[in-house]
Design an enzyme around this catalytic site. Sequence first.
Site, mmCIF file in Angstrom:
data_model
loop_
_atom_site.group_PDB
_atom_site.id
_atom_site.type_symbol
_atom_site.label_atom_id
_atom_site.label_comp_id
_atom_site.label_asym_id
_atom_site.label_seq_id
_atom_site.Cartn_x
_atom_site.Cartn_y
_atom_site.Cartn_z
ATOM 1 N N SER A 76 54.690 47.249 39.556
ATOM 2 C CA SER A 76 54.256 47.962 40.766
ATOM 3 C C SER A 76 55.445 48.590 41.483
ATOM 4 C CB SER A 76 53.540 46.994 41.703
ATOM 5 O OG SER A 76 52.427 46.436 41.048
HETATM 6 C C1 SAM Z 1 49.847 46.424 38.307
HETATM 7 S S1 SAM Z 1 49.852 45.314 36.959
HETATM 8 C C2 SAM Z 1 50.669 43.883 37.584
HETATM 9 C C3 SAM Z 1 52.059 44.160 38.060
HETATM 10 C C4 SAM Z 1 52.918 42.955 38.181
HETATM 11 N N1 SAM Z 1 52.415 42.013 39.172
HETATM 12 C C5 SAM Z 1 54.354 43.289 38.511
HETATM 13 O O1 SAM Z 1 55.240 42.527 38.117
HETATM 14 O O2 SAM Z 1 54.615 44.338 39.136
HETATM 15 C C6 SAM Z 1 48.160 44.775 36.908
HETATM 16 C C7 SAM Z 1 47.836 43.813 35.788
HETATM 17 O O3 SAM Z 1 46.556 43.256 36.007
HETATM 18 C C8 SAM Z 1 46.045 42.892 34.754
HETATM 19 N N2 SAM Z 1 44.592 42.625 34.833
HETATM 20 C C9 SAM Z 1 43.556 43.519 34.812
HETATM 21 N N3 SAM Z 1 42.379 42.869 34.874
HETATM 22 C C10 SAM Z 1 42.663 41.546 34.920
HETATM 23 C C11 SAM Z 1 41.857 40.366 34.971
HETATM 24 N N4 SAM Z 1 40.514 40.431 34.979
HETATM 25 N N5 SAM Z 1 42.473 39.171 34.999
HETATM 26 C C12 SAM Z 1 43.841 39.089 34.968
HETATM 27 N N6 SAM Z 1 44.643 40.178 34.912
HETATM 28 C C13 SAM Z 1 44.066 41.381 34.886
HETATM 29 C C14 SAM Z 1 46.419 44.058 33.858
HETATM 30 O O4 SAM Z 1 46.424 43.677 32.494
HETATM 31 C C15 SAM Z 1 47.805 44.419 34.413
HETATM 32 O O5 SAM Z 1 48.823 43.873 33.624
#
Ligand code: SAM
Length: 425
Positions: A76
Amino acid sequence: MTTPPTTDLDEATALRHQLADQLATAGHIRTRAVDQALRTVPRHAFAPEVPVHTAYANDIVATRHSDDGRITSSISAPWLQADMLEAARIQPGHRVLEIGSGGYNAALIAELVGPTGHVTTLDIDPAVTDRATRFLAQTGYDRVHVVTADAEHLPTGIVPDGGFDAILVTVDTWDLPWIDALTEGGRLVAPLRLHQYHWAITFTKCDGALHSDEPLIVCGFVAMQGAGAWNANRRTIPGTGVHLSWEDGTPLPVDQLAPALTHEPVVAHTHVTVGGQEPFDALTLYLAGALPGFCRLAVDPDGHNGALNPPPKHWPGAAIVRGTSLARLATERISDGDDGNGLHEFVVHGYGAQGRLAAQEMAEQVRHWQRNHRGARCPHITARPAVGCAPAGTDHEPHVFAKKHARITVDWSIVPSGTRSCSAG
Ligand SMILES: C[S@@+](CC[C@H](N)C(=O)[O-])C[C@H]1O[C@@H](n2cnc3c(N)ncnc32)[C@H](O)[C@@H]1O
């Protein structure tokens, strides 16, 4: 802590401090602890596929894409990570859950909780958790517990006794299934979708319910996958390129609406103005809660849309359906404005036999918002577990959004603290 040997450490360190300086000057870093964390964790080590200066730009780094090119995972934007970490008020010794992994943000949290705390980061995508595990180990943060699971149902055993002290949701979410996993007094920060508006909202848990207590952060995150993926409930008015979406609330029939769009609309003036660069998402959220039959209206740019002019691109408009009639919020430019960006009046366009009444009904709510809530900008939001609440009926309950796991109430009467600005995560 070890860092990959191939990187020019001096350049990375200098860029990291520059970024932290920039975030502090802009007010995203507000405490020494968050400042220290951002100056310590090597962001570039979690994004080895991009040049080091790109890793330290104040922007997201996309790390995974779907087959049709959508970003499904990213690191992010630093300003948003700093804002959310500050909002979570993480302390040494805290037990923290991050939903949506990448590794970098979990390492920042690990810095904040220190050696006596504990971080769990959870992601649905094994490729993301593999990466996060590898990079966390390479950078010395292998105490972070990385879990592969759908956040819709937290795996048994990951929630500590008494619940997490903080939960950070870093993926766009329509619902809040995690209230029970948070300790009393704990804080949860989540980019919550309410009728297609998504604001990162900070809550504190009190008497089993979540209460918002910080300015809302307008932001965009990658979409939730799995069982909690939101449903746009999009309906197309037959024979037109006009689409109506009910992400919240019960979709209404649209099959009989096409004839209403064949005539020029009735225009209801509100005499409420808005600057060309002034956000009015608070108004649209207000209308979403105030008006039964509220929906979001999008128009294909080259579709056959009758008398309906397209709403601004990328920003589906606010609309209501009344039987075979429709009203939608629009703006009319009335002058250049003091800043040259244009001054506009909110008007409501009514279509169909009941279009005038529908337009007047919406216009009255715009005036009500102007008189009573515009200065406030930011409502108080409460989320209670849906279990134990009366089931969501088809009747409209003003300013209540009934989700699967939580009932969200938006209270506009409470004095607010404002919204913060926008970008991506
Ligand atoms: C914006 S990224 C996370 C960024 C991270 N927190 C960072 O270090 O900046 C969003 C993540 O949410 C995950 N995601 C989407 N749906 C999800 C779900 N139902 N359960 C867990 N993770 C999920 C995606 O695979 C993705 O890797």
